[in-house]
Enzyme design. Structure first.
Site, PDB file in Angstrom:
ATOM      1  N   LEU A  73       0.859  -1.185   0.000  1.00 29.86           N
ATOM      2  CA  LEU A  73       0.000   0.000   0.000  1.00 29.86           C
ATOM      3  C   LEU A  73       0.892   1.230   0.000  1.00 29.86           C
ATOM      4  O   LEU A  73       1.453   1.590   1.022  1.00 29.86           O
ATOM      5  CB  LEU A  73      -0.867   0.004   1.264  1.00 29.86           C
ATOM      6  CG  LEU A  73      -1.593  -1.306   1.589  1.00 29.86           C
ATOM      7  CD1 LEU A  73      -1.987  -1.349   3.039  1.00 29.86           C
ATOM      8  CD2 LEU A  73      -2.797  -1.459   0.685  1.00 29.86           C
ATOM      9  N   ASP A  74       1.018   1.868  -1.148  1.00 22.85           N
ATOM     10  CA  ASP A  74       1.939   2.990  -1.222  1.00 22.85           C
ATOM     11  C   ASP A  74       1.236   4.195  -1.843  1.00 22.85           C
ATOM     12  O   ASP A  74       0.456   4.035  -2.777  1.00 22.85           O
ATOM     13  CB  ASP A  74       3.153   2.583  -2.076  1.00 22.85           C
ATOM     14  CG  ASP A  74       4.325   3.540  -1.888  1.00 22.85           C
ATOM     15  OD1 ASP A  74       4.264   4.394  -0.976  1.00 22.85           O
ATOM     16  OD2 ASP A  74       5.297   3.428  -2.653  1.00 22.85           O
ATOM     17  N   GLY A  75       1.532   5.389  -1.315  1.00 23.02           N
ATOM     18  CA  GLY A  75       1.037   6.617  -1.942  1.00 23.02           C
ATOM     19  C   GLY A  75       0.068   7.425  -1.106  1.00 23.02           C
ATOM     20  O   GLY A  75      -0.408   8.464  -1.565  1.00 23.02           O
ATOM     21  N   THR A 245       1.295  -0.042  -5.495  1.00 11.50           N
ATOM     22  CA  THR A 245       0.709   1.157  -6.092  1.00 11.50           C
ATOM     23  C   THR A 245       1.716   2.301  -6.069  1.00 11.50           C
ATOM     24  O   THR A 245       2.789   2.190  -5.476  1.00 11.50           O
ATOM     25  CB  THR A 245      -0.552   1.589  -5.318  1.00 11.50           C
ATOM     26  OG1 THR A 245      -0.231   1.664  -3.934  1.00 11.50           O
ATOM     27  CG2 THR A 245      -1.685   0.605  -5.523  1.00 11.50           C
TER      28      THR A 245
END
Ligand SMILES: *[C@@H]1O[C@H](CO)[C@@H](O)[C@H](O)[C@H]1NC(C)=O
Ligand SMILES: *[C@@H]1O[C@H](CO)[C@@H](O)[C@H](O)[C@H]1NC(C)=O
Length: 297
Positions: A73-75, A245
């Protein structure tokens, strides 16, 4: 004339009604031909899975639906910054997405979903942010227990528990105990996890067993290591598909041993913007990949 009309009507009934039914079940809007094609693919693979697998052709179709999807889970922070919002609001938006996307994946046939929620390296983030994330995990895990129970989702939390607060440990125990009997849907949440940590703790356990004479050095093989890794809690310990992501193209110490043959996908979307349409795109990409498992490379 009448017979042509009745043929056409029968044809429509045979095709359209099942399509509408499937679309309702999967809650995918029947708006375009591509969606219809995707639906047929997904439905076909789901039917295949329900049958006993026999021929290799069927087996290949089965492989086109990932049993285990891992997500980095990135961003969240960039998403918030772009909108002039706080880091906390970014994480909040990201956390609202998490359960929804996991449910979409389960509905589309995935059995295990892994979420890289907090890496060992994340301890290096600002203290306020770490504190916020920990209290958010505690809140979300606890408050979603009835939801997990209603949808029969088994939840496991993996990672190093030595530095996790008593109150978060309480929520982890509560959600794990409250959902441990479910079999078909498995959500793995990685908190203070890293791939190297997992391999390290597996080595330590194996060394202890060898020292105590429970196993011989000759017994140590890939199977034994699989069993000592924390992903052994899942029926499908190795992800078929890993999504990260936000466009970064790194595994960042998530599943290392387990990702040896995983398809890696890096959509250019910040996590809070990742939705079901994006996942359907990912699935189409995944289904087009020829899964070689290194054999013919
Ligand atoms: C343990 O947690 C605290 C915050 O709760 C953090 O500051 C510290 O870096 C962590 N220690 C390790 C070794 O990860
Ligand atoms: C688990 O975390 C503790 C404290 O943060 C650390 O001292 C220990 O080395 C970690 N365990 C492993 C196997 O990395």
């Amino acid at each position: 004339m009448l017979s042509i009309l009745s043929t056409v009507l029968t044809f429509l009934a045979l095709i359209l009604i099942p399509c509408l039914f499937i679309s309702r079940r999967l809650s995918v809007p029947l708006i375009s031909f591509t969606n219809i094609r995707r639906l047929i693919n997904v439905a076909a693979s789901q039917c295949d899975e329900e049958e006993e697998s026999g021929t290799s052709g069927k087996k290949e179709k089965q492989e086109r639906l990932p049993n285990h999807v891992a997500i980095i889970l990135d961003g969240n922070r960039r998403w918030a910054k772009k909108r002039g919002q706080s880091t906390e609001e970014g994480h909040e938006a990201g956390s609202r997405k998490v359960i929804k996307i996991a449910m979409d994946l389960f509905t589309l046939g995935t059995k295990t979903v892994s979420l890289f929620a907090f890496s060992t390296e994340n301890w290096g983030r600002p203290e306020d942010e770490v504190k916020y994330l920990m209290s958010m995990f505690e809140k979300v895990l606890k408050s979603e227990i009835p939801y997990f129970q209603r949808h029969e989702v088994k939840v496991s939390v993996i990672g190093n528990r030595t530095n996790i607060s008593e109150s978060l440990l309480g929520s982890i125990r509560e959600v794990e105990e409250g959902t441990m009997s479910y079999k078909d849907r498995h959500l793995i949440v990685a908190i203070d996890y890293s791939g190297r940590f997992d391999i390290l703790q597996a080595c330590k356990n194996i060394a202890k067993k060898a020292k105590n004479g429970l196993i011989q050095v000759e017994d140590i093989d890939e199977n034994l290591i699989d069993k000592e890794l924390m992903t052994s809690c899942s029926e499908f310990p190795n992800p078929d598909l890993l999504i990260r992501t936000s466009g970064e193209q790194r595994i960042s110490n998530f599943y290392l041993w387990q990702s040896a043959y995983t398809e890696l996908y890096f959509p250019n979307v910040l996590w809070p913007d990742f939705d079901k349409a994006e996942y359907l795109k990912t699935l189409t990409w995944y289904q087009q990949r020829e899964r070689r498992f290194g054999r013919r490379v």
